[in-house]
Design a protein around this motif. Structure first.
Motif, PDB file in Angstrom:
ATOM      1  N   PHE A   9       0.759  -1.001  -0.019  1.00 53.93           N
ATOM      2  CA  PHE A   9       0.006   0.120  -0.069  1.00 53.93           C
ATOM      3  C   PHE A   9       0.977   1.401  -0.017  1.00 53.93           C
ATOM      4  O   PHE A   9       2.068   1.358   0.402  1.00 53.93           O
ATOM      5  N   VAL A  10       0.162   2.487  -0.516  1.00 52.82           N
ATOM      6  CA  VAL A  10       1.080   3.858  -0.524  1.00 52.82           C
ATOM      7  C   VAL A  10       1.057   4.388   0.809  1.00 52.82           C
ATOM      8  O   VAL A  10       0.082   4.591   1.124  1.00 52.82           O
ATOM      9  N   LEU A  11       2.396   4.668   1.096  1.00 51.64           N
ATOM     10  CA  LEU A  11       2.341   5.440   2.480  1.00 51.64           C
ATOM     11  C   LEU A  11       2.569   6.929   2.098  1.00 51.64           C
ATOM     12  O   LEU A  11       2.181   7.549   2.983  1.00 51.64           O
ATOM     13  N   LEU A  64       0.439  10.609  -5.430  1.00 49.90           N
ATOM     14  CA  LEU A  64      -0.278   9.345  -5.362  1.00 49.90           C
ATOM     15  C   LEU A  64      -1.237   9.566  -4.039  1.00 49.90           C
ATOM     16  O   LEU A  64      -0.917  10.204  -3.152  1.00 49.90           O
ATOM     17  N   THR A  65      -2.269   8.629  -4.165  1.00 52.89           N
ATOM     18  CA  THR A  65      -3.273   8.748  -3.032  1.00 52.89           C
ATOM     19  C   THR A  65      -2.757   7.646  -2.160  1.00 52.89           C
ATOM     20  O   THR A  65      -2.548   6.504  -2.307  1.00 52.89           O
ATOM     21  N   VAL A  66      -2.776   8.223  -0.880  1.00 51.56           N
ATOM     22  CA  VAL A  66      -2.102   7.534   0.462  1.00 51.56           C
ATOM     23  C   VAL A  66      -3.175   6.830   1.305  1.00 51.56           C
ATOM     24  O   VAL A  66      -4.125   7.343   1.381  1.00 51.56           O
ATOM     25  N   ALA A  67      -2.780   5.904   1.892  1.00 43.76           N
ATOM     26  CA  ALA A  67      -3.652   5.057   2.872  1.00 43.76           C
ATOM     27  C   ALA A  67      -3.522   5.756   4.187  1.00 43.76           C
ATOM     28  O   ALA A  67      -2.589   6.372   4.331  1.00 43.76           O
ATOM     29  N   LYS A  68      -4.868   5.695   4.800  1.00 47.03           N
ATOM     30  CA  LYS A  68      -4.818   6.118   6.165  1.00 47.03           C
ATOM     31  C   LYS A  68      -4.343   5.071   7.257  1.00 47.03           C
ATOM     32  O   LYS A  68      -5.004   3.857   7.005  1.00 47.03           O
ATOM     33  N   LEU A  69      -3.706   5.229   8.226  1.00 44.39           N
ATOM     34  CA  LEU A  69      -3.208   4.454   9.200  1.00 44.39           C
ATOM     35  C   LEU A  69      -3.997   4.505  10.389  1.00 44.39           C
ATOM     36  O   LEU A  69      -4.164   5.654  10.984  1.00 44.39           O
ATOM     37  N   GLY A  70      -4.578   3.568  10.841  1.00 44.28           N
ATOM     38  CA  GLY A  70      -5.380   3.487  11.922  1.00 44.28           C
ATOM     39  C   GLY A  70      -4.540   2.931  13.377  1.00 44.28           C
ATOM     40  O   GLY A  70      -3.441   2.766  13.485  1.00 44.28           O
ATOM     41  N   GLN A  71      -5.250   2.187  14.568  1.00 43.79           N
ATOM     42  CA  GLN A  71      -4.690   1.950  15.609  1.00 43.79           C
ATOM     43  C   GLN A  71      -4.985   0.400  15.709  1.00 43.79           C
ATOM     44  O   GLN A  71      -6.307   0.235  15.984  1.00 43.79           O
ATOM     45  N   SER A  72      -4.208  -0.410  15.816  1.00 43.01           N
ATOM     46  CA  SER A  72      -4.514  -1.784  16.061  1.00 43.01           C
ATOM     47  C   SER A  72      -4.527  -2.077  17.443  1.00 43.01           C
ATOM     48  O   SER A  72      -5.343  -3.135  17.640  1.00 43.01           O
ATOM     49  N   ASN A 136     -10.013  -1.300   8.954  1.00 40.34           N
ATOM     50  CA  ASN A 136     -11.351  -1.223   9.612  1.00 40.34           C
ATOM     51  C   ASN A 136     -12.270  -0.527   9.089  1.00 40.34           C
ATOM     52  O   ASN A 136     -12.242  -0.003   7.735  1.00 40.34           O
ATOM     53  N   PHE A 137     -13.640  -0.338   9.520  1.00 35.80           N
ATOM     54  CA  PHE A 137     -14.660   0.257   8.840  1.00 35.80           C
ATOM     55  C   PHE A 137     -14.514   1.674   8.610  1.00 35.80           C
ATOM     56  O   PHE A 137     -15.545   2.434   7.869  1.00 35.80           O
ATOM     57  N   LYS A 138     -13.542   2.175   9.044  1.00 34.51           N
ATOM     58  CA  LYS A 138     -13.280   3.868   8.714  1.00 34.51           C
ATOM     59  C   LYS A 138     -12.274   3.704   7.752  1.00 34.51           C
ATOM     60  O   LYS A 138     -11.987   5.077   7.190  1.00 34.51           O
ATOM     61  N   GLY A 139     -11.747   2.742   7.095  1.00 34.41           N
ATOM     62  CA  GLY A 139     -10.901   2.930   6.053  1.00 34.41           C
ATOM     63  C   GLY A 139      -9.526   2.875   6.224  1.00 34.41           C
ATOM     64  O   GLY A 139      -8.747   3.353   5.494  1.00 34.41           O
ATOM     65  N   GLU A 140      -9.018   2.624   7.299  1.00 29.07           N
ATOM     66  CA  GLU A 140      -8.006   2.787   7.983  1.00 29.07           C
ATOM     67  C   GLU A 140      -7.054   1.496   8.082  1.00 29.07           C
ATOM     68  O   GLU A 140      -7.707   0.423   8.373  1.00 29.07           O
ATOM     69  N   VAL A 141      -5.789   1.392   7.695  1.00 31.61           N
ATOM     70  CA  VAL A 141      -5.146   0.287   7.707  1.00 31.61           C
ATOM     71  C   VAL A 141      -4.576  -0.144   9.146  1.00 31.61           C
ATOM     72  O   VAL A 141      -4.223   0.809   9.893  1.00 31.61           O
ATOM     73  N   VAL A 142      -5.283  -1.278   9.626  1.00 25.59           N
ATOM     74  CA  VAL A 142      -4.653  -1.734  11.034  1.00 25.59           C
ATOM     75  C   VAL A 142      -3.813  -2.867  10.952  1.00 25.59           C
ATOM     76  O   VAL A 142      -3.355  -3.282  11.983  1.00 25.59           O
TER      77      VAL A 142
END
Length: 261
Positions: A9-11, A64-72, A136-142
């Motif tokens: 994924f794009v950071l 580039l479009t970057v991914a959003k990071l969540g909290q695992s 997650n359902f917020k679209g954040e990478v966990v």
């Protein structure tokens, strides 16, 4: 499709991407990333995080479009997540476990320099899906899929700045091997939480301060638990930081200060 080694994924907008060692097996090899509308990019450099197995790779790109990071650390058992490895389908899965794989050579012995806690989903993840995102359902990478499980995003979020600014991994060193009491049954005499110290490296900043047989209960007043092991608790700090460990030694609690290397 037969040539796909895995996902990523794009950071950053300027071409940093995240994948895993199971995808980038040869750091001297030539790899191509295929992005939106099948645009191709040759990967130019790699930074490997040996603590987790995450690989940061750089490709020549802009905007580039970057991914959003969540909290695992906010994940809960039974929570619904989404595994994403193609553009036309989302794969729903539930959290089955967040824990260790004790089948390796080290057995139940863990290291403060290895972040091996993984996320298990009620969904089979194949080799070609290594590096795929778990969101997650917020679209954040966990999490990031790796060898049938997923690497937790909190385990590598705090090293991103050092990768982007210096092109290298900067992690603190405590130098202990231990048993996570929250993960092993039958150790009631030591309690059900904490890290039982199995070994102290001579080059460790804890050498002479922590002893084999000590049980570390807290790191800077943060209690160790099934969700937060010793390696995870230490990883949020930087080299040179002083941490205070609450330990149980010979039935008595003591506080020990250690400066991380």
């Amino acid at each position: 499709p037969s040539e796909i080694l895995g996902q990523g994924f794009v950071l950053t907008a300027d071409g940093w991407i995240v994948t895993t060692k199971s995808v980038i097996g040869n750091l001297k090899g030539k790899y191509t990333a295929v992005g939106y509308q099948s645009k191709q990019y040759d990967l130019e450099s790699f930074v490997v995080d040996e603590a987790t197995g995450i690989v940061f790779a750089k490709m020549p790109a802009q905007s580039l479009t970057v991914a959003k990071l969540g909290q695992s650390k906010e994940l809960t058992l039974g929570q619904s997540l989404v595994a994403v490895w193609n553009r036309d389908r989302l794969n729903l899965a539930q959290v089955e476990e967040i824990g260790y794989d004790f089948t390796g050579a080290s057995g139940i012995n863990l290291s403060t320099e290895k972040l091996v806690k993984k996320l298990s989903l009620g969904l089979p993840l194949t080799k070609g899906q290594n590096g795929a995102i778990i969101a997650n359902f917020k679209g954040e990478v966990v999490g990031v899929a790796d060898s049938g499980k997923a690497i937790l995003v909190d385990d590598f979020k705090n090293i991103i700045d050092s990768v982007l600014s210096a092109g290298k991994i900067v992690r603190p060193v405590l130098g202990l091997t231990y048993i996570d009491l929250s993960q092993v049954d039958g150790l009631i005499s030591w309690g059900d939480k904490g890290a039982y110290v199995a070994g102290v490296l001579k080059a460790s900043p804890a050498f002479g301060l922590i002893k084999e047989g000590d049980v570390i209960k807290k790191v800077n007043d943060e209690e160790l638990s099934v969700f937060n092991g010793l390696a995870e608790a230490v990883s949020v700090y930087k080299p040179g930081n002083k941490i205070e460990l609450l330990i149980l030694r010979s039935g008595k609690e003591e506080r020990v200060s250690v400066i991380l290397k």
